[in-house]
Structure formats: C-alpha cells, structure tokens
Design a protein around this motif. Structure first.
Motif, PDB file in Angstrom:
ATOM      1  N   UNK A  96      -2.276   7.625   6.117  1.00  0.00           N
ATOM      2  CA  UNK A  96      -1.760   7.646   7.488  1.00  0.00           C
ATOM      3  C   UNK A  96      -2.870   7.358   8.493  1.00  0.00           C
ATOM      4  N   UNK A  97      -4.038   7.944   8.290  1.00  0.00           N
ATOM      5  CA  UNK A  97      -5.158   7.684   9.196  1.00  0.00           C
ATOM      6  C   UNK A  97      -5.589   6.227   9.139  1.00  0.00           C
ATOM      7  N   UNK A  98      -5.624   5.662   7.949  1.00  0.00           N
ATOM      8  CA  UNK A  98      -5.981   4.249   7.814  1.00  0.00           C
ATOM      9  C   UNK A  98      -4.951   3.364   8.487  1.00  0.00           C
ATOM     10  N   UNK A  99      -3.690   3.705   8.334  1.00  0.00           N
ATOM     11  CA  UNK A  99      -2.637   2.924   8.969  1.00  0.00           C
ATOM     12  C   UNK A  99      -2.726   3.005  10.488  1.00  0.00           C
ATOM     13  N   UNK A 100      -2.987   4.200  11.020  1.00  0.00           N
ATOM     14  CA  UNK A 100      -3.137   4.345  12.472  1.00  0.00           C
ATOM     15  C   UNK A 100      -4.380   3.618  12.980  1.00  0.00           C
ATOM     16  N   UNK A 148       0.826  -1.209   0.000  1.00  0.00           N
ATOM     17  CA  UNK A 148       0.000   0.000   0.000  1.00  0.00           C
ATOM     18  C   UNK A 148       0.859   1.257   0.000  1.00  0.00           C
ATOM     19  N   UNK A 149       1.948   1.244   0.753  1.00  0.00           N
ATOM     20  CA  UNK A 149       2.838   2.406   0.797  1.00  0.00           C
ATOM     21  C   UNK A 149       3.510   2.639  -0.556  1.00  0.00           C
ATOM     22  N   UNK A 150       3.941   1.571  -1.213  1.00  0.00           N
ATOM     23  CA  UNK A 150       4.578   1.735  -2.527  1.00  0.00           C
ATOM     24  C   UNK A 150       3.573   2.198  -3.584  1.00  0.00           C
ATOM     25  N   UNK A 151       2.340   1.696  -3.514  1.00  0.00           N
ATOM     26  CA  UNK A 151       1.313   2.162  -4.448  1.00  0.00           C
ATOM     27  C   UNK A 151       0.994   3.629  -4.219  1.00  0.00           C
ATOM     28  N   UNK A 152       0.946   4.040  -2.951  1.00  0.00           N
ATOM     29  CA  UNK A 152       0.706   5.444  -2.652  1.00  0.00           C
ATOM     30  C   UNK A 152       1.841   6.318  -3.183  1.00  0.00           C
ATOM     31  N   UNK A 153       3.072   5.879  -3.003  1.00  0.00           N
ATOM     32  CA  UNK A 153       4.215   6.641  -3.510  1.00  0.00           C
ATOM     33  C   UNK A 153       4.151   6.769  -5.029  1.00  0.00           C
ATOM     34  N   UNK A 154       3.765   5.705  -5.705  1.00  0.00           N
ATOM     35  CA  UNK A 154       3.641   5.759  -7.169  1.00  0.00           C
ATOM     36  C   UNK A 154       2.512   6.699  -7.588  1.00  0.00           C
ATOM     37  N   UNK A 157      -2.725  15.371  -3.307  1.00  0.00           N
ATOM     38  CA  UNK A 157      -1.602  14.578  -2.814  1.00  0.00           C
ATOM     39  C   UNK A 157      -1.561  14.563  -1.285  1.00  0.00           C
ATOM     40  N   UNK A 158      -1.767  15.711  -0.675  1.00  0.00           N
ATOM     41  CA  UNK A 158      -1.779  15.771   0.789  1.00  0.00           C
ATOM     42  C   UNK A 158      -2.946  14.968   1.343  1.00  0.00           C
ATOM     43  N   UNK A 159      -4.099  15.080   0.708  1.00  0.00           N
ATOM     44  CA  UNK A 159      -5.285  14.345   1.174  1.00  0.00           C
ATOM     45  C   UNK A 159      -5.053  12.836   1.096  1.00  0.00           C
ATOM     46  N   UNK A 160      -4.437  12.367   0.033  1.00  0.00           N
ATOM     47  CA  UNK A 160      -4.142  10.942  -0.097  1.00  0.00           C
ATOM     48  C   UNK A 160      -3.164  10.473   0.976  1.00  0.00           C
ATOM     49  N   UNK A 161      -2.141  11.272   1.243  1.00  0.00           N
ATOM     50  CA  UNK A 161      -1.169  10.903   2.268  1.00  0.00           C
ATOM     51  C   UNK A 161      -1.801  10.884   3.653  1.00  0.00           C
ATOM     52  N   UNK A 162      -2.668  11.844   3.934  1.00  0.00           N
ATOM     53  CA  UNK A 162      -3.351  11.893   5.230  1.00  0.00           C
ATOM     54  C   UNK A 162      -4.305  10.706   5.372  1.00  0.00           C
TER      55      UNK A 162
END
Length: 90
Positions: free
Chosen positions: A77-81, A12-18, A69-74
């Motif tokens: 992060x919220x899903x991960x937490x 998931x992190x690598x897909x988000x980075x891409x 981009x910021x919304x996707x990263x947030x």
C-alpha cells in the motif's frame, strides 16, 4: 495512466494476494490431507473430525504468519501510494 501501468499494478496486487494466501491454504491442504488419510486408515467418517483440526491449524498459521502478512500488505500500500503521483501524472 497508461495500460501497462494498470496491468503492472494489477499483477503486483494478484501476486501479493497469492503470497498472502499461500501459508493458510497450504496449511489447510496439508492438515486436510493428513486427516483424510487418518480417516481412510481408521474408517472413521466424522464430519467434525475433518473441520476442527483444519480450523485450528489455519488459526495457528494465521497467528504465526499474521505479522508478516500485515507487513507485506502495508508495504504494498505504501509503495502504491508513493507511485500514485507518477501513475496519474504520466
């Protein structure tokens, strides 16, 4: 935390980075190709002619896509937490 959970979070992190880097990289690719084509046609070989338009285009793409981009990263992060207790607890 088992290996499949670690692999899933990593994927998931690598897909988000891409996903986050794609708009900027594609913009730089398209502008770079257009400038290279222009330089080939006109035979102008100036180094700043290839750098400045790319930098401006990437800055504009960042302004246009920055909020998304910021919304996707947030969201990631919220899903991960939110998943963290279940990941650590088993």
């Amino acid at each position: 935390m088992d290996t499949s959970a670690v692999l899933n979070v990593g994927l998931e992190a690598m897909l988000l980075a891409a996903k986050l880097s794609a708009p900027l990289l594609i913009t730089a690719l398209v502008v770079g190709f257009a400038v290279s084509l222009f330089q080939s046609v006109t035979q102008i070989q100036e180094a700043t002619l290839s750098f400045v338009p790319k930098a401006i285009a990437v800055a504009v793409a960042l302004l246009v896509c920055g909020h998304w981009m910021i919304q996707e990263a947030v969201n990631f992060t919220q899903t991960l937490f939110d998943k963290l207790p279940s990941l650590l607890g088993g």
